[in-house]
Write an enzyme that holds these catalytic residues in place. Structure first.
Site, PDB file in Angstrom:
ATOM      1  N   ASP A   1       4.715  -3.244  10.797  1.00 39.23           N
ATOM      2  CA  ASP A   1       3.980  -2.115  11.377  1.00 39.23           C
ATOM      3  C   ASP A   1       4.865  -0.870  11.467  1.00 39.23           C
ATOM      4  O   ASP A   1       6.090  -0.960  11.521  1.00 39.23           O
ATOM      5  CB  ASP A   1       3.478  -2.503  12.776  1.00 39.23           C
ATOM      6  CG  ASP A   1       2.241  -1.721  13.202  1.00 39.23           C
ATOM      7  OD1 ASP A   1       1.794  -0.834  12.447  1.00 39.23           O
ATOM      8  OD2 ASP A   1       1.712  -2.013  14.290  1.00 39.23           O
TER       9      ASP A   1
ATOM     10  N   ARG B   1       3.529   7.432  14.525  1.00 38.14           N
ATOM     11  CA  ARG B   1       3.209   8.354  13.417  1.00 38.14           C
ATOM     12  C   ARG B   1       2.811   9.701  13.980  1.00 38.14           C
ATOM     13  O   ARG B   1       1.647   9.957  14.253  1.00 38.14           O
ATOM     14  CB  ARG B   1       2.057   7.808  12.582  1.00 38.14           C
ATOM     15  CG  ARG B   1       2.464   6.706  11.675  1.00 38.14           C
ATOM     16  CD  ARG B   1       1.471   6.559  10.541  1.00 38.14           C
ATOM     17  NE  ARG B   1       1.659   5.263   9.949  1.00 38.14           N
ATOM     18  CZ  ARG B   1       0.683   4.411   9.685  1.00 38.14           C
ATOM     19  NH1 ARG B   1      -0.570   4.746   9.929  1.00 38.14           N
ATOM     20  NH2 ARG B   1       0.950   3.260   9.147  1.00 38.14           N
TER      21      ARG B   1
ATOM     22  N   TYR C   1       0.838  -1.210   0.000  1.00 38.78           N
ATOM     23  CA  TYR C   1       0.000   0.000   0.000  1.00 38.78           C
ATOM     24  C   TYR C   1       0.870   1.256   0.000  1.00 38.78           C
ATOM     25  O   TYR C   1       0.694   2.155  -0.830  1.00 38.78           O
ATOM     26  CB  TYR C   1      -0.885  -0.057   1.238  1.00 38.78           C
ATOM     27  CG  TYR C   1      -1.686   1.168   1.562  1.00 38.78           C
ATOM     28  CD1 TYR C   1      -2.749   1.580   0.756  1.00 38.78           C
ATOM     29  CD2 TYR C   1      -1.423   1.905   2.718  1.00 38.78           C
ATOM     30  CE1 TYR C   1      -3.507   2.691   1.098  1.00 38.78           C
ATOM     31  CE2 TYR C   1      -2.185   3.002   3.061  1.00 38.78           C
ATOM     32  CZ  TYR C   1      -3.221   3.402   2.257  1.00 38.78           C
ATOM     33  OH  TYR C   1      -3.981   4.505   2.591  1.00 38.78           O
TER      34      TYR C   1
ATOM     35  N   VAL D   1      -8.382  -0.113  13.377  1.00 33.79           N
ATOM     36  CA  VAL D   1      -8.454  -0.390  14.816  1.00 33.79           C
ATOM     37  C   VAL D   1      -9.715   0.164  15.482  1.00 33.79           C
ATOM     38  O   VAL D   1     -10.323  -0.494  16.320  1.00 33.79           O
ATOM     39  CB  VAL D   1      -7.144   0.056  15.516  1.00 33.79           C
ATOM     40  CG1 VAL D   1      -6.948   1.569  15.502  1.00 33.79           C
ATOM     41  CG2 VAL D   1      -7.071  -0.479  16.922  1.00 33.79           C
TER      42      VAL D   1
ATOM     43  N   VAL E   1      -2.445  -6.107  18.851  1.00 27.58           N
ATOM     44  CA  VAL E   1      -1.457  -6.693  17.947  1.00 27.58           C
ATOM     45  C   VAL E   1      -0.055  -6.393  18.483  1.00 27.58           C
ATOM     46  O   VAL E   1       0.275  -5.234  18.765  1.00 27.58           O
ATOM     47  CB  VAL E   1      -1.642  -6.147  16.518  1.00 27.58           C
ATOM     48  CG1 VAL E   1      -0.496  -6.576  15.612  1.00 27.58           C
ATOM     49  CG2 VAL E   1      -2.989  -6.602  15.959  1.00 27.58           C
TER      50      VAL E   1
HETATM   51  N1  UDP Z   1      -4.369  -2.984  15.754  1.00 27.14           N
HETATM   52  C1  UDP Z   1      -4.610  -3.751  16.906  1.00 27.14           C
HETATM   53  N2  UDP Z   1      -5.771  -4.453  16.995  1.00 27.14           N
HETATM   54  C2  UDP Z   1      -6.729  -4.423  16.026  1.00 27.14           C
HETATM   55  C3  UDP Z   1      -6.499  -3.638  14.868  1.00 27.14           C
HETATM   56  C4  UDP Z   1      -5.291  -2.925  14.768  1.00 27.14           C
HETATM   57  O1  UDP Z   1      -3.780  -3.801  17.820  1.00 27.14           O
HETATM   58  O2  UDP Z   1      -7.764  -5.075  16.190  1.00 27.14           O
HETATM   59  C5  UDP Z   1      -3.122  -2.189  15.656  1.00 27.14           C
HETATM   60  C6  UDP Z   1      -2.310  -2.364  14.378  1.00 27.14           C
HETATM   61  O3  UDP Z   1      -1.420  -3.458  14.472  1.00 27.14           O
HETATM   62  C7  UDP Z   1      -1.579  -1.025  14.310  1.00 27.14           C
HETATM   63  C8  UDP Z   1      -2.590  -0.034  14.895  1.00 27.14           C
HETATM   64  O4  UDP Z   1      -3.507  -0.826  15.644  1.00 27.14           O
HETATM   65  O5  UDP Z   1      -0.449  -1.048  15.166  1.00 27.14           O
HETATM   66  C9  UDP Z   1      -3.371   0.750  13.851  1.00 27.14           C
HETATM   67  O6  UDP Z   1      -3.876  -0.162  12.898  1.00 27.14           O
HETATM   68  P1  UDP Z   1      -4.957   0.238  11.796  1.00 27.14           P
HETATM   69  O7  UDP Z   1      -5.362  -1.032  11.129  1.00 27.14           O
HETATM   70  O8  UDP Z   1      -6.044   1.061  12.383  1.00 27.14           O
HETATM   71  O9  UDP Z   1      -4.228   1.153  10.717  1.00 27.14           O
HETATM   72  P2  UDP Z   1      -2.757   1.752  10.473  1.00 27.14           P
HETATM   73  O10 UDP Z   1      -2.634   2.959  11.322  1.00 27.14           O
HETATM   74  O11 UDP Z   1      -1.741   0.689  10.829  1.00 27.14           O
HETATM   75  O12 UDP Z   1      -2.766   2.067   9.022  1.00 27.14           O
END
Ligand code: UDP
Length: 356
Positions: free
Chosen positions: A316, A320, A157, A203, A220
Site C-alpha cells: 500500500d 498521497r 499497475y 474504497v 485494511v
Molecule cells: N481499503 C480499505 N477497505 C476497503 C477498501 C480499501 O481499508 O474495503 C483501503 C486500501 O487498503 C487503501 C485505501 O483504502 O489503503 C484506498 O484503497 P482503494 O482501493 O480505494 O484505492 P487506492 O487509493 O489504494 O488506489
C-alpha cells in the site's frame, strides 16, 4: 491548435467513455460545448440516457484492436481513460493489468503521434509508488519514486502506468498531456459486488456497499493509509481548464506550449485528506443521516490484514498528498469541493441507485 468550445466541427474521442470519469466527461462535453463525441468502451450501461444523442457515436470495442486504435487517432482530441484500475485485480491479473495500462496506451500514443491528435492520457497518482506515512507533497516533475518489494504484484499497475508515461513523453512528434488522478469519487464510481461487477471495488464503493448491506466496513491494516478524495466534478472542471488553455495555445514548438502540452498534472484536492478509518467514520455518520437512523445501530468497522483481504502480493501507499501548484500556476485550476459534499453526494447516489 484552435480548440474552441463552440466549434461544432470538433469531435473528441473519449476512450473509456462508459466508465466512471468518462460518463461525467461525456455529460459535460454535451452540456458545455458544441463538440461531437466518439465514445469507445466495452459497455455503456452508465450512458443509457445518452445512447441516442444526436452528437454522439458509440463503439463497443477496446484498444487491443489496431483498427480501433487507428480510427480513434483520426480525431483531433483523444482522451484516454481506459484502464484496469481496481487494486484487487493487480495481484491476480498482472498481465491483463499491464496490457491495459501499458501496451494499449502505447499503441494509441503511436497512432496519435502519426495523426497529430492531442492525447490527454489518464495516468495515476499511484506512479508515486509506496509513499510513507510522513511523505510530503508529491510534485509532478520532482518527487523520486520508490516502489515496494520488487516481488509485490501490487505494483504491476503503477509500473505499467509509469512506463506508459515515459513512453508518451519520449515519443517524437506526439502532442500530449498526462493527468494523475488522486482518488476521484462521485456518482457512478466502480460497482456494487454481485450486482454490476465482481470482486472488490475501490474504497468508496466498497464502504457504500457494506453500509447498504448492513455489513461492517473493512479497514485494511487498520485503515491508517491516507488519501485525498477528489470530486469527479472537480476532475471534469480540470479538463475544461486544460481544453480552454489549449484553445489559447499555439501548439508544440511555440513559446506558449509550457502551459498545456508535454506536461503531467496532479489532479487532487489537498484539503480533503483523510485516513481510511476517518473515511469510514464519516461515511457511517452520513449514511445514518440519509437513512434517519442512529449511527450506533450500524455495525462497527473491522480490521483486516491486507494480504488476507486482497491476496498475496498486496502492498500500500500510506499517504498521497498532491502538489497542486502546477495546475494553479499554468491553468488557474484548483479543486474546491469539500470532502463532506463529495461523500454526501456519492453516498446518496449509491443508496438511491442500488436500493431500487
Ligand atoms: N481499503 C480499505 N477497505 C476497503 C477498501 C480499501 O481499508 O474495503 C483501503 C486500501 O487498503 C487503501 C485505501 O483504502 O489503503 C484506498 O484503497 P482503494 O482501493 O480505494 O484505492 P487506492 O487509493 O489504494 O488506489
Amino acid at each position: 491548435m484552435t480548440l474552441r468550445l463552440d466549434d461544432s466541427s470538433i469531435t473528441v474521442a473519449i476512450v473509456g467513455c462508459g466508465g466512471f470519469i468518462g460518463s461525467h466527461l461525456l455529460d459535460a462535453v454535451l452540456e458545455r460545448t458544441r463538440w461531437r463525441v466518439f465514445g469507445v468502451d466495452l459497455d455503456f450501461y452508465r450512458l443509457q440516457h445518452r445512447l441516442n444523442h444526436e452528437r454522439c457515436e458509440f463503439l463497443c470495442a477496446d484498444l487491443a484492436d489496431p483498427a480501433v486504435v487507428e480510427r480513434i487517432a483520426q480525431f483531433p482530441l483523444v482522451v484516454n481513460l481506459a484502464a484496469i484500475c481496481t487494486p484487487s485485480r493487480y495481484m491476480g491479473e498482472a498481465c491483463e493489468v499491464i496490457r491495459s495500462n501499458y501496451d494499449h496506451p502505447a499503441a494509441l500514443a503511436e497512432a496519435c503521434a502519426r495523426s497529430g491528435a492531442w492525447l490527454v492520457h489518464f495516468s495515476t497518482s499511484e506512479i508515486y509508488g509506496r509513499t510513507a506515512p510522513d511523505s510530503g507533497e508529491l510534485i509532478e516533475d520532482e518527487t523520486p519514486v520508490v516502489f515496494g518489494p520488487v516481488a509485490a504484484s501490487r505494483w504491476s499497475y503503477a509500473t505499467a502506468k509509469l512506463l506508459a508515461e515515459r513512453f508518451i513523453a519520449g515519443l517524437p512528434g506526439l502532442k500530449w498531456t498526462v493527468v494523475r488522478p488522486f482518488n476521484f469519487v462521485g456518482p457512478y464510481m466502480d460497482f456494487m459486488p454481485g450486482v454490476d461487477g465482481e470482486g472488490i471495488p475501490r474504497v468508496l464503493a466498497n464502504f457504500s456497499t457494506a453500509l447498504l448491506r448492513g455489513e461492517p466496513l473493512k479497514l485494511v491494516n487498520g485503515g491508517k493509509a491516507k488519501r485525498c478524495f477528489t470530486s469527479v466534478h472537480d476532475a471534469v472542471d480540470f479538463l475544461f481548464a486544460l481544453f480552454n488553455a489549449a484553445g489559447q495555445d499555439a501548439g508544440p514548438g511555440t513559446a506558449s506550449t509550457a502551459g498545456v502540452f508535454s506536461q503531467a498534472f496532479n489532479v487532487g484536492n489537498p484539503d480533503n485528506e483523510l485516513t481510511v478509518a476517518e473515511l469510514a467514520a464519516k461515511m457511517r455518520q452520513i449514511y445514518a443521516e440519509i437513512r434517519g437512523v442512529d449511527v450506533a445501530t450500524l455495525p462497527e468497522p473491522q480490521n483486516v490484514p491486507g494480504e488476507v483481504y486482497y491476496g498475496a502480493g498486496y502492498d500500500d501507499s500510506m499517504r498521497r498528498m498532491p502538489s497542486v501548484e502546477k495546475a494553479e500556476r499554468l491553468l488557474g485550476f484548483r479543486a474546491s469541493t469539500p470532502i463532506d459534499v463529495c461523500l454526501r453526494e456519492s453516498l446518496a447516489w449509491f443508496v438511491n441507485h442500488y436500493s431500487v
